[in-house]
Design a protein around this motif. Sequence first.
Motif, PDB file in Angstrom:
ATOM      1  N   HIS A 300      34.799   1.730  19.953  1.00 12.59           N
ATOM      2  CA  HIS A 300      34.993   2.756  20.739  1.00 12.59           C
ATOM      3  C   HIS A 300      36.382   3.614  21.092  1.00 12.59           C
ATOM      4  O   HIS A 300      37.032   4.777  20.985  1.00 12.59           O
ATOM      5  N   THR A 301      37.468   2.287  20.515  1.00 10.05           N
ATOM      6  CA  THR A 301      38.274   3.338  19.544  1.00 10.05           C
ATOM      7  C   THR A 301      39.101   3.681  18.781  1.00 10.05           C
ATOM      8  O   THR A 301      40.145   4.729  19.167  1.00 10.05           O
ATOM      9  N   LEU A 302      38.237   3.150  17.331  1.00 12.17           N
ATOM     10  CA  LEU A 302      37.851   4.433  16.380  1.00 12.17           C
ATOM     11  C   LEU A 302      37.520   5.671  16.790  1.00 12.17           C
ATOM     12  O   LEU A 302      38.130   7.026  16.040  1.00 12.17           O
ATOM     13  N   ALA A 303      36.744   5.868  17.973  1.00 12.24           N
ATOM     14  CA  ALA A 303      35.866   7.498  18.378  1.00 12.24           C
ATOM     15  C   ALA A 303      36.724   8.046  18.793  1.00 12.24           C
ATOM     16  O   ALA A 303      37.169   9.495  18.981  1.00 12.24           O
ATOM     17  N   SER A 304      37.699   7.212  19.968  1.00 10.58           N
ATOM     18  CA  SER A 304      39.100   7.743  20.711  1.00 10.58           C
ATOM     19  C   SER A 304      40.325   8.338  19.590  1.00 10.58           C
ATOM     20  O   SER A 304      40.100   9.822  19.735  1.00 10.58           O
ATOM     21  N   SER A 305      39.903   7.593  18.917  1.00 11.76           N
ATOM     22  CA  SER A 305      41.545   8.197  17.299  1.00 11.76           C
ATOM     23  C   SER A 305      40.859   8.545  16.701  1.00 11.76           C
ATOM     24  O   SER A 305      41.471   9.887  16.597  1.00 11.76           O
ATOM     25  N   PHE A 306      39.907   8.643  16.908  1.00 14.62           N
ATOM     26  CA  PHE A 306      39.045  10.492  16.000  1.00 14.62           C
ATOM     27  C   PHE A 306      38.900  11.464  16.259  1.00 14.62           C
ATOM     28  O   PHE A 306      38.990  13.039  16.053  1.00 14.62           O
ATOM     29  N   GLU A 307      39.144  11.970  17.561  1.00 18.74           N
ATOM     30  CA  GLU A 307      38.733  13.160  18.632  1.00 18.74           C
ATOM     31  C   GLU A 307      40.318  12.783  18.720  1.00 18.74           C
ATOM     32  O   GLU A 307      40.925  14.193  18.172  1.00 18.74           O
ATOM     33  N   LYS A 308      41.464  12.381  18.540  1.00 14.69           N
ATOM     34  CA  LYS A 308      42.928  13.025  18.613  1.00 14.69           C
ATOM     35  C   LYS A 308      42.982  13.469  16.703  1.00 14.69           C
ATOM     36  O   LYS A 308      43.437  14.115  17.491  1.00 14.69           O
ATOM     37  N   PHE A 309      42.925  12.836  16.472  1.00 13.44           N
ATOM     38  CA  PHE A 309      42.266  13.417  15.240  1.00 13.44           C
ATOM     39  C   PHE A 309      42.060  14.955  14.632  1.00 13.44           C
ATOM     40  O   PHE A 309      42.808  15.725  14.088  1.00 13.44           O
ATOM     41  N   CYS A 310      40.760  14.809  15.788  1.00 13.81           N
ATOM     42  CA  CYS A 310      40.236  16.910  15.495  1.00 13.81           C
ATOM     43  C   CYS A 310      41.194  17.408  15.839  1.00 13.81           C
ATOM     44  O   CYS A 310      41.328  18.384  15.746  1.00 13.81           O
ATOM     45  N   GLN A 311      42.146  16.686  17.549  1.00 14.76           N
ATOM     46  CA  GLN A 311      42.311  17.862  17.757  1.00 14.76           C
ATOM     47  C   GLN A 311      43.847  17.941  17.301  1.00 14.76           C
ATOM     48  O   GLN A 311      44.190  19.536  17.437  1.00 14.76           O
ATOM     49  N   ARG A 312      44.421  17.189  16.375  1.00 15.04           N
ATOM     50  CA  ARG A 312      45.704  17.348  15.635  1.00 15.04           C
ATOM     51  C   ARG A 312      44.994  18.353  15.060  1.00 15.04           C
ATOM     52  O   ARG A 312      46.511  19.477  14.538  1.00 15.04           O
ATOM     53  N   TRP A 337      31.672  10.373  21.503  1.00 15.92           N
ATOM     54  CA  TRP A 337      32.159  11.843  21.845  1.00 15.92           C
ATOM     55  C   TRP A 337      31.958  12.479  20.493  1.00 15.92           C
ATOM     56  O   TRP A 337      30.352  13.894  20.949  1.00 15.92           O
ATOM     57  N   VAL A 338      30.963  12.352  19.868  1.00 16.64           N
ATOM     58  CA  VAL A 338      30.730  12.690  18.148  1.00 16.64           C
ATOM     59  C   VAL A 338      29.203  12.738  18.854  1.00 16.64           C
ATOM     60  O   VAL A 338      28.516  14.228  17.993  1.00 16.64           O
ATOM     61  N   TRP A 339      28.539  11.968  19.098  1.00 15.01           N
ATOM     62  CA  TRP A 339      27.140  12.377  19.516  1.00 15.01           C
ATOM     63  C   TRP A 339      26.888  13.613  20.029  1.00 15.01           C
ATOM     64  O   TRP A 339      25.997  14.248  18.992  1.00 15.01           O
ATOM     65  N   HIS A 340      27.998  14.705  20.449  1.00 15.17           N
ATOM     66  CA  HIS A 340      27.512  15.807  21.216  1.00 15.17           C
ATOM     67  C   HIS A 340      28.260  16.893  20.533  1.00 15.17           C
ATOM     68  O   HIS A 340      27.889  17.713  20.379  1.00 15.17           O
ATOM     69  N   GLU A 341      28.770  16.687  19.734  1.00 15.49           N
ATOM     70  CA  GLU A 341      29.183  17.553  18.031  1.00 15.49           C
ATOM     71  C   GLU A 341      28.528  17.565  16.661  1.00 15.49           C
ATOM     72  O   GLU A 341      28.316  17.338  16.225  1.00 15.49           O
ATOM     73  N   LYS A 342      26.821  17.327  17.134  1.00 18.08           N
ATOM     74  CA  LYS A 342      25.473  17.595  16.073  1.00 18.08           C
ATOM     75  C   LYS A 342      26.091  18.501  15.192  1.00 18.08           C
ATOM     76  O   LYS A 342      25.478  18.487  14.422  1.00 18.08           O
TER      77      LYS A 342
END
Lengths: 357, 357
Positions: A300-312, A337-342
């Motif tokens: 979960h933490t990594l998925a959030s960090s990856f989201e932050k990465f994508c935003q940056r 969140w990546v689940w929804h980014e097929k």
Amino acid sequence: TQPIKDPLREGEAFLHQMFEENGIAGGLEARLAQMQQEFSERGTWTHNLDELTFGARLAWRNSVRCVGRMFWRSLTVFDARDAKTPQEIFDAILSHIDWGTNGGDLRAAITIFRAGEPQIRILNSQLLLYAGYQQPDGTVLGDPKNLAITELAQSLGWRGRGTRFDILPLLIRIGDREPEIFEIPPEKVLEVEICHEECEAIEKLGLKWFALPAVSGMALDLGGVQYSAAPSNGIYQGTEIGSFNLGDPRRYNQLVPIAEALGLDTSRNNPLWRDQAMVELNRAVLYSFNRKGVRIMDHHTLASSFEKFCQREEIQNRTVHGHWPWIVPPLSANLSWVWHEKGFNKTILKPNYFYQK
Amino acid sequence: TQPIKDPLREGEAFLHQMFEENGIAGGLEARLAQMQQEFSERGTWTHNLDELTFGARLAWRNSVRCVGRMFWRSLTVFDARDAKTPQEIFDAILSHIDWGTNGGDLRAAITIFRAGEPQIRILNSQLLLYAGYQQPDGTVLGDPKNLAITELAQSLGWRGRGTRFDILPLLIRIGDREPEIFEIPPEKVLEVEICHEECEAIEKLGLKWFALPAVSGMALDLGGVQYSAAPSNGIYQGTEIGSFNLGDPRRYNQLVPIAEALGLDTSRNNPLWRDQAMVELNRAVLYSFNRKGVRIMDHHTLASSFEKFCQREEIQNRTVHGHWPWIVPPLSANLSWVWHEKGFNKTILKPNYFYQK
Ligand code: HEM
Ligand code: HEM
């Protein structure tokens, strides 16, 4: 390996990217000229330390299968291009293991050995691996993923202790010489015994895993130069150990013993007992690492960090390329969140890390 | 919708495939001639009942996102091409719901309405859906996925009871006339209250779901003819309800209440509490359906059945096309053999079912 198409053009493109991204004011033309000059003389070129460092980080940032890329700027790069003999290479690797492990407070690092011929190769896919021994009855003792490398080590004279958790020696090969074998001293290998906060029977299963995930089989392809030996380490995502290494039926296949330890109903009345055991095994992994003070990250933490990465990256006007099946965690996948980014673009940009034959 | 490229060629290809796969000895030439004749007169052609039946099954077999395809031959096809008015269409749909639900012993079926202009459309994405109401505070009561169709129904005069689980009326539109609204009689809708074998507090959450998953928004594209209204139903895979409909944060978002009901530690000490709650919610779904005698399948059983399907197709020398992210279950994904088949070919073959605008 991805064959390099045009080393000179790739070198130029890399220098352009490096100067531009880092807003380096002058010197690009001079460095390009220098590079082209070396190229015309030797057919390749030599990265300076800044280039090596930025390039290795960029290659990480471009790794489509890696969910840990928010930390790409934090990669520490060790320049070991002067290591010549297998022994010197091994010594540099031991230092890397020490520095990366850091007594449990893991740090991401890469050690880069010289490129070119005769090729330096670390034959192990990771620096730390457990051996897998084919048993007479067809089963495997240890990690089934590592049958081939275990057999190769044995054919070179290595003898493991014959437990489920024998750390394999490193097989280092230069050119087409016979690989040399190096035993990693046990005190260099930080391991974590798996226990469960609420279920004592799980500790009795005697499971453990090592702390340091360190890919060593891939080549760093950087600006037209291929580093065939460039082991790097990150930090484990818990699912890699819980769901894959220990939980997967093709690996240590521990769901049945875990379910038994938990006292789960494994009859047809409870068709999701495997899913229950899988979650508890993953919880046990995180709990055990945390208890011992060894860094690990939950999905979960990594998925959030990856989201932050994508935003940056988006703020920088860069597209994040990603390979969906690797980025999505194997546990409660649709909570990421990546689940929804097929529709992730999985094109491979360079520099990058590539598998080698 | 995928635009039909060449209806005549697609019609011919379909007839060839049908005669060949079914080893029909003679008659292909005659049927082709008939079809071409009708085509030259009307610009389209009329499937006989065998063609309609085989075509709808084939379209299922070709559905890359469906893991339930082992059962493709079992599809029952209702020919409702003579239904003219929205009322007649609605009546046929009610019969379908009855027949498919079968008191809990669900059966896969499709009802096919006439193709061509003016287009018949069922505006609901599924025959059974729960309304979603935007609340003044920004939250949603009911299913957030169905906000738009709920608003449309309301704009046509429908008023729901205002609970989390109001079955939406069907919106049936012919051509560009105003959609007509049909309330589905509650006694036609089999629902299952969600309870958990070991945790009574879960029943108190008052969750439920309907038994019949029936896609109604997709077009059947068959041999050069597009059936814009062809609702079909299968059987639920448990994860569709547990992980997606009820568990997903973008849907009913029930993991927090489930975790509370279970008394889970939701602090940072237990980073996988969501994963625990997700498994228990999925267990509750399967348990509740089974207890009530309503057919449902768990993702392990379906993964095995899909493996069998692939093996059977291989024996027939046919390649199974599949879209990995839809085939892999969201729970313990790497326990499904499909996890290891990341290279599925996801090309869409025809006949098939397509989304429509
Ligand atoms: C710092 C913490 C890091 C985390 C949490 C992380 C996480 C992950 C995870 C979960 C995977 C998927 C593994 C699997 O499914 O088997 C992965 C793959 C990968 N990561 Fe990272 N990573 C980290 C650091 C790094 C570093 C330092 C590099 C390179 C410099 C890197 C490059 C890659 C590559 C190339 C892959 C694909 C490996 C393969 O194909 O076998 N990662 N990473
Ligand atoms: C008999 C039992 C069936 C099972 C267990 C089953 C299972 C599934 C599952 C689990 C999905 C993925 C749903 C999601 O992730 O949201 C799916 C998708 C799909 N299935 Fe099946 N299915 C069945 C019957 C059918 C039938 C009868 C048809 C058509 C005749 C069909 C056509 C499709 C299509 C077109 C999709 C993709 C839907 C979309 O894109 O929204 N399935 N199925």
